[in-house]
Structure formats: structure tokens, C-alpha cells
Write a protein that holds these residues in place. Structure first.
Motif, PDB file in Angstrom:
ATOM      1  N   ASP A  41      68.743 -20.274  39.627  1.00  0.00           N
ATOM      2  CA  ASP A  41      68.783 -20.268  38.165  1.00  0.00           C
ATOM      3  C   ASP A  41      68.992 -19.232  37.494  1.00  0.00           C
ATOM      4  O   ASP A  41      69.543 -19.019  36.430  1.00  0.00           O
ATOM      5  N   TYR A  42      68.811 -17.822  38.117  1.00  0.00           N
ATOM      6  CA  TYR A  42      69.112 -16.578  37.479  1.00  0.00           C
ATOM      7  C   TYR A  42      70.805 -16.424  37.574  1.00  0.00           C
ATOM      8  O   TYR A  42      71.260 -15.956  36.298  1.00  0.00           O
ATOM      9  N   PHE A  43      71.193 -16.780  38.465  1.00  0.00           N
ATOM     10  CA  PHE A  43      73.002 -16.972  38.736  1.00  0.00           C
ATOM     11  C   PHE A  43      73.335 -17.583  37.467  1.00  0.00           C
ATOM     12  O   PHE A  43      74.375 -17.116  37.011  1.00  0.00           O
ATOM     13  N   TYR A  44      72.799 -18.781  37.287  1.00  0.00           N
ATOM     14  CA  TYR A  44      73.369 -19.718  36.337  1.00  0.00           C
ATOM     15  C   TYR A  44      73.125 -18.954  34.709  1.00  0.00           C
ATOM     16  O   TYR A  44      73.889 -18.891  33.992  1.00  0.00           O
ATOM     17  N   SER A  45      71.978 -18.466  34.791  1.00  0.00           N
ATOM     18  CA  SER A  45      71.806 -17.861  33.490  1.00  0.00           C
ATOM     19  C   SER A  45      72.674 -16.731  33.063  1.00  0.00           C
ATOM     20  O   SER A  45      73.133 -16.538  31.977  1.00  0.00           O
ATOM     21  N   VAL A  46      73.160 -15.982  34.177  1.00  0.00           N
ATOM     22  CA  VAL A  46      74.147 -14.808  33.884  1.00  0.00           C
ATOM     23  C   VAL A  46      75.534 -15.387  33.873  1.00  0.00           C
ATOM     24  O   VAL A  46      76.131 -15.180  32.798  1.00  0.00           O
ATOM     25  N   ARG A  47      75.806 -16.498  34.522  1.00  0.00           N
ATOM     26  CA  ARG A  47      77.073 -17.157  34.550  1.00  0.00           C
ATOM     27  C   ARG A  47      77.506 -17.747  32.838  1.00  0.00           C
ATOM     28  O   ARG A  47      78.568 -17.731  32.261  1.00  0.00           O
ATOM     29  N   GLN A  48      76.192 -18.517  32.586  1.00  0.00           N
ATOM     30  CA  GLN A  48      76.392 -19.154  31.408  1.00  0.00           C
ATOM     31  C   GLN A  48      76.387 -18.262  30.111  1.00  0.00           C
ATOM     32  O   GLN A  48      77.166 -18.250  29.098  1.00  0.00           O
ATOM     33  N   SER A  49      75.716 -17.216  30.389  1.00  0.00           N
ATOM     34  CA  SER A  49      75.716 -15.849  29.189  1.00  0.00           C
ATOM     35  C   SER A  49      77.034 -15.411  29.111  1.00  0.00           C
ATOM     36  O   SER A  49      77.325 -14.964  27.879  1.00  0.00           O
ATOM     37  N   ILE A  50      77.826 -15.113  30.327  1.00  0.00           N
ATOM     38  CA  ILE A  50      78.979 -14.569  30.056  1.00  0.00           C
ATOM     39  C   ILE A  50      79.978 -15.322  29.484  1.00  0.00           C
ATOM     40  O   ILE A  50      81.063 -15.036  28.891  1.00  0.00           O
ATOM     41  N   GLU A  51      79.539 -16.801  29.691  1.00  0.00           N
ATOM     42  CA  GLU A  51      80.644 -17.765  29.186  1.00  0.00           C
ATOM     43  C   GLU A  51      80.496 -17.832  27.491  1.00  0.00           C
ATOM     44  O   GLU A  51      81.408 -17.510  26.759  1.00  0.00           O
ATOM     45  N   VAL A  52      79.404 -17.798  27.095  1.00  0.00           N
ATOM     46  CA  VAL A  52      78.894 -17.881  25.778  1.00  0.00           C
ATOM     47  C   VAL A  52      79.519 -16.584  25.123  1.00  0.00           C
ATOM     48  O   VAL A  52      79.884 -16.454  23.917  1.00  0.00           O
ATOM     49  N   CYS A  53      79.284 -15.154  25.734  1.00  0.00           N
ATOM     50  CA  CYS A  53      79.674 -14.270  25.195  1.00  0.00           C
ATOM     51  C   CYS A  53      81.180 -13.731  25.354  1.00  0.00           C
ATOM     52  O   CYS A  53      81.779 -12.757  24.861  1.00  0.00           O
ATOM     53  N   GLN A  54      81.721 -14.637  26.304  1.00  0.00           N
ATOM     54  CA  GLN A  54      83.365 -14.611  26.475  1.00  0.00           C
ATOM     55  C   GLN A  54      83.725 -13.161  27.044  1.00  0.00           C
ATOM     56  O   GLN A  54      84.521 -12.396  26.714  1.00  0.00           O
ATOM     57  N   TRP A  55      82.774 -12.750  27.966  1.00  0.00           N
ATOM     58  CA  TRP A  55      82.937 -11.247  28.689  1.00  0.00           C
ATOM     59  C   TRP A  55      83.998 -11.550  29.628  1.00  0.00           C
ATOM     60  O   TRP A  55      84.269 -12.626  30.240  1.00  0.00           O
ATOM     61  N   SER A  56      84.753 -10.369  30.148  1.00  0.00           N
ATOM     62  CA  SER A  56      85.920 -10.379  31.020  1.00  0.00           C
ATOM     63  C   SER A  56      85.776  -8.992  31.462  1.00  0.00           C
ATOM     64  O   SER A  56      84.949  -8.351  31.356  1.00  0.00           O
TER      65      SER A  56
END
Ligand code: AMP
Ligand code: DBH
Length: 531
Positions: free
Chosen positions: A207-222
Motif C-alpha cells: 500500500d505504501y509503495f503504491y501511495s508513493v508511486r501514484q504521488s510522483i505520478e500526480v506531481c510529475q516528479w523525475s
């Protein structure tokens, strides 16, 4: 008895089928990056003088070395740990090292004190305690001796010992990597609390891995993201929304400030070309003020996240014109659900809403007191269920009965309304909590503490408005003695080991407390009287 409530199998299957849960341990966040981009700078730790840099490879090596050390000390998978550290690189090294060998940590906030630590010790009976001599509680050995006496199987290390070990040029053999079940609990997050006793939130790898992955997607981090850490490292916001773990997953660079003040942060933003950061509303006010003179230092900053407490729209309005930076509001909770305004949301939405759920599998139900859903735009209680919202506090069956509805929706205690676009506006809260500029105070916890004073007959802790913090706390006390003073009350709480931020900002004495029709203390009336 099971100590935590797992996600029901059908939901786990759904989140996996959607590809949201990828069955990866949280440690992959770091080790994947160390393999792919070993030379990239992971951390610039400017809480140290001089600042220290770590590449992804160096960070991963330190994690391995520490994991090996912890294994040698006899720590094993499923053991638990309490870690309390100031912000710095070591926080992350320890976090990943413990996770790697399957030890479940709880990261106490650095401004937690004896009361809080005692509670976590009692709940977890950990095998390991990591503390810092920089904390006032550990400046003498009194408390540590007490811990060692009461928990004789617990090993204790301070941060300097571990740091010294890491800087020695010793050989070590790699710790046996624990076989981590991605559906299992990885660590415990802390709840702000509202029921009188601190509670631990089990967060699983998936669950936590997903919350981080989806967060960087929304924030468009690279890998170009350079994020300044200003909030406590252990806070869910700065750890995972997208926070430090988001930086590592994206392969960016984490710059660590010693505190959120403009004096500490502005020079770092300039020097290290920081382009993202996260603040609580009171810190934003200080930044807006300082930017009147030093806006040029913020030239690289593109996005500023604000969350943890409600951002006043009048303040939100100033961010973009006065700082030249796009605002992102973040409304999250350590229990799970995180809402973000999107980078391309229109101006009204960015300034006036607290964002919308980050995942399309987040289920949000806004309900009235009877549990019936309210209509769009109507105020109700926020309840939620989804791929990264927990299903039960650690070892707390009766609290869990209160905190969840029959369908497993977590009742957050926040009063919100939803716009037609699905964005949430936080309008208040029903839970007995004071949000002191992002620091949550469980009203009942402090009331219970005050009731243990022999001269306190009755007490209510309420929130009062504050220009800088948004809210402050006020204790309204019915005293048994004319001699009881605010000074004595504060001293009493300090001696009990209550964290400083929970000590009431104001203390008033009254002859009696107003009651509601059902005989509960009428806090609404009290609040009105304090205006
Ligand atoms: P915690 O339980 O300590 O993780 O705190 C989560 C709570 O903080 C939420 O349930 C809200 O009450 C509050 N909160 C977090 N972010 C915001 C925000 N952007 N606006 C208003 N309240 C917030
Ligand atoms: O306040 C919070 O707990 C919070 C705020 C923003 C949070 O947990 C988060 C983002 O993930």
C-alpha cells in the motif's frame, strides 16, 4: 489475536489486478535506484555543517552496512523498533536498513517526549530503540536507564554511535535480506489521534509503495526533482506525499534543511537549485513575509506544496503573485487517503480546494450523522477506503470499531464538501483534535493528563483561532483549589513528559463547564465563549 487488520483478500486481488500493488518491498525504492543511477546524488544533508552529500550507491552501501550491523546484534524479521531522530540522512539510512532485515519501525516525531515514547514502548515492546542525545529527554541518562530497566531485552543505540560505526572503514558481510512479504506490514505510521490514546497505523509494503508511486505520478516528479525537506522526516506528508520516498523513487535529490525557517531554507533553495518543497501553513506565512525582501533566492522553486492543516484562501491567493511559484494543496492523513490539487488545475481550484483523491480506486463517501451520503457541495463527514488506506489500527479492536463503518470505510473525522470536479474542501472537523499548524493534539489525551492533577476537577481542551498557527489550544479548567495557577498546570504537564506542542497555549478557570442535552461537555458553546 491478530494485532492488525489486513486488507480483505478481494480488495488485495483488485488492487493487484489493476497493477497498483506490484508486490515490491519498500526497500526496492532505494536499491532499484542505486542499481540504475548509482552516481546520482540522492541526499544533500544540509542539517549538518558542512553539508554532506550521498550518491544513491553510497546511501545503499550505508544501508547495507547498517543492516548487517543490526543483524549481528540479533535483530530479526518481525522484531519492532522505536526510532526518534532529528532530520538528517541517518533517518533514511536507518529506515531502509531496518526494513531490509524485516524489522518494523515506528518513527516517533522528534518533538515527542517521554509520554509519547512510553506509550509506543508499551504498545510495541520493541527489540530496538534508537534515540538522539540532541533530544532533551536524552541529555541525561535518566530516561534511558529507565527504558533499559523496564525493557531488559531491548537494545538501545544513539545516533552518534551509529553514525560513527558508519564512518569507520570496516569490512562487513551483507545482511541476509529478509524475505519480505509485500502484503505484510512494513512499518507503523503515527496517528494524530482523537480518542485519548496514541495509535499506530500499520502500513504495508504494497500500500505504501503504491501511495508513493501514484504521488510522483500526480506531481510529475523525475530525476530532475530537487526537493527541500522542511517538515519532520517522519511525517507522512514529507515521507510519502511524495516526500523523501518520492524523491528516491524518481531518482531525484533530497535536500535536507534543519528547520522550515526562511533563514535556513532560502539559502539552500538558491545554492542547491531546489525546485519543489512542502510546508505547513504557518511556515508558508513566514516564507511570504521573508520573500518581500529575498524573493530572488527562490528563483529555482517551481512548486510549493502546502498541507497538514487548512490553508486560508486569502493566504493561498498570495502564493503565486508574491513568490512566483505554483501552489499545490495537499490534504492527507497518515492513515492513508491523500488528496492533491493537480498541477494543471485552474486557479480557483488550486486556491480554494484541498485537492482530490490521488487514485481512481480511492473511494470517498461523504456522509451525514446517520451514515447517509450527502449530495455534491453539501457538508458531511469524510469516509474513505482504497488501495493505500489502512484497515485497522495496531492492536486496537475497540478503537477500530469506532473508526470504520461496516464496509471498511475509515471515518477520518474531517468535515468536508466535494465539488463537481471531485475536489474536497475541508470545512472543519468532528473529531476531538486540535490542529496546531499541522501538529495534531488529541484533546482527550491532554484532558486525561490534566484530570490526573489532584486540583483539577474537570477540564475541556478546545481550539482557539490563531493568526499564525490557524489554531491554538485552550484548557478550560474547573479547579478544586483557588491556588491552582496556569504556571503550575504547565509545569505539571512538563513534568509528566507531555510534548511541548501539546501544552495548552491558554488556560482559563471557570466555575463549571456547560453540558449538552446528553450530559457531555459542550465544547461548541465553550468555543463561542472564547471568541
Ligand atoms: P494525521 O492523523 O496526523 O495524519 O492528520 C491528518 C489530519 O490532518 C486530517 O484528517 C485533517 O484533519 C488534517 N489535514 C491534513 N492536511 C490538511 C489540509 N490540507 N487541510 C485541512 N486539514 C488537513
Ligand atoms: O496531515 C497529514 O497527516 C498529511 C498531510 C499531507 C499527510 O499524512 C499527508 C499529506 O500524507
Amino acid at each position: 489475536m491478530s494485532t492488525h487488520t489486513a486488507f480483505p483478500a478481494e480488495f488485495a486481488a483488485k488492487y493487484k489486478a489493476a497493477g497498483y500493488w506490484q508486490d515490491k518491498p519498500l526497500t526496492d525504492i532505494l536499491f532499484d535506484q542505486a542499481a540504475a543511477n548509482p552516481e546520482q546524488i540522492a541526499i544533500i544533508d544540509a542539517s549538518q555543517v558542512p553539508a554532506q552529500q550521498f550518491s544513491y550507491l553510497q546511501l545503499a552501501e550505508q544501508v547495507d552496512k547498517l543492516a548487517a550491523f543490526f543483524s549481528q546484534q540479533g535483530l530479526q524479521a518481525q522484531d519492532t523498533a522505536i526510532v526518534q531522530l532529528p532530520n538528517g540522512q541517518l533517518f533514511y539510512t536507518i529506515y531502509f536498513a531496518l526494513l531490509k532485515i524485516g524489522v518494523l519501525p515506528v518513527n516517533a516525531l522528534f518533538n515527542h517526549n517521554k509520554k509519547e515514547l512510553d506509550n509506543y514502548l508499551e504498545q510495541l515492546k520493541p527489540k530496538l530503540v534508537i534515540y538522539s542525545n540532541a533530544h532533551k529527554l536524552f541529555q541525561t541518562t535518566e530516561y534511558l536507564d529507565q527504558v533499559k530497566q523496564n525493557y531488559q531485552d531491548t537494545i538501545c543505540f544513539n545516533d552518534q554511535e551509529l553514525q560513527q560505526y558508519l564512518t569507520q572503514d570496516s569490512e562487513f558481510s551483507l545482511a541476509k535480506k529478509a524475505v519480505l512479504n509485500p502484503d505484510a506490514v512494513a512499518f507503523y505510521q503515527l496517528s494524530g489521534g482523537s480518542t485519548g490514546t496514541p495509535k499506530l497505523i500499520p502500513r504495508t509494503h504494497n500500500d505504501y509503495f503504491y501511495s508513493v508511486r501514484q504521488s510522483i505520478e500526480v506531481c510529475q516528479w523525475s530525476s530532475a526533482t530537487r526537493y527541500l525537506l522542511t517538515l519532520p522526516a517522519a511525517h507522512n506528508f514529507s515521507l510519502s506525499s511524495p516526500g523523501a520516498l518520492g524523491v528516491f523513487m524518481a531518482g531525484g535529490t533530497l535536500v535536507i534543511a534543519s528547520d522550515p525557517s526562511p533563514t535556513s531554507c532560502f539559502p539552500l533553495i538558491e545554492k542547491y537549485q531546489v525546485n519543489w518543497t512542502a510546508l505547513v501553513p504557518p511556515a508558508l506565512l513566514l516564507w511570504l513575509d521573508a520573500a518581500k525582501r529575498q524573493r530572488n533566492k527562490l528563483a529555482n522553486l517551481q512548486y510549493i506544496q502546502v498541507g497538514g492543516a487548512k490553508l486560508n484562501p486569502n493566504v493561498a491567493e498570495r502564493v503565486e503573485p508574491e513568490l512566483g511559484i505554483t501552489l499545490q494543496q495537499v490534504f492527507g492523513m497518515a492513515e492513508g487517503l491523500v488528496n492533491y490539487t493537480r498541477l494543471d488545475d485552474d486557479e480557483w481550484t488550486r486556491l480554494n480546494t484541498q485537492g482530490k483523491p490521488m487514485s481512481d480506486l480511492d473511494e470517498v463517501k461523504i456522509v451525514d450523522v446517520n451514515g447517509a451520503e450527502v449530495g455534491t457541495g453539501e457538508v458531511g463527514l469524510l469516509t474513505t477506503r482504497g488501495p493505500y488506506t489502512f484497515r485497522g489500527y495496531y492492536n486496537a479492536p475497540s478503537a477500530n470499531q469506532q473508526a470504520f463503518d461496516q464496509d471498511g470505510f475509515y471515518c477520518s473525522g474531517d468535515l468536508v464538501k466535494q465539488t463537481a470536479s471531485g475536489h474536497l474542501i475541508v470545512v472543519g472537523r468532528e473529531k476531538e483534535q486540535i490542529n496546531r499548524g499541522g501538529e495534531k493534539i488529541d484533546a482527550q489525551e491532554i484532558e486525561n493528563e490534566l484530570l490526573s492533577h489532584p486540583d483539577v476537577q474537570n477540564v475541556a481542551l478546545i481550539s482557539i483561532d490563531d493568526a499564525l498557527l490557524g489554531e491554538k489550544s485552550c484548557a478550560i479548567i474547573v479547579s478544586r483549589s483557588d491556588l491552582l495557577t496556569p504556571v503550575a498546570i504547565r509545569k505539571y504537564l512538563r513534568v509528566q513528559g507531555v510534548a511541548d506542542y501539546k501544552i495548552p497555549d491558554q488556560i482559563k478557570f471557570v466555575d463549571e463547564l456547560p453540558l449538552t442535552a446528553v450530559g457531555k461537555i459542550d465544547k461548541r458553546t465553550l468555543r463561542l465563549r472564547c471568541l
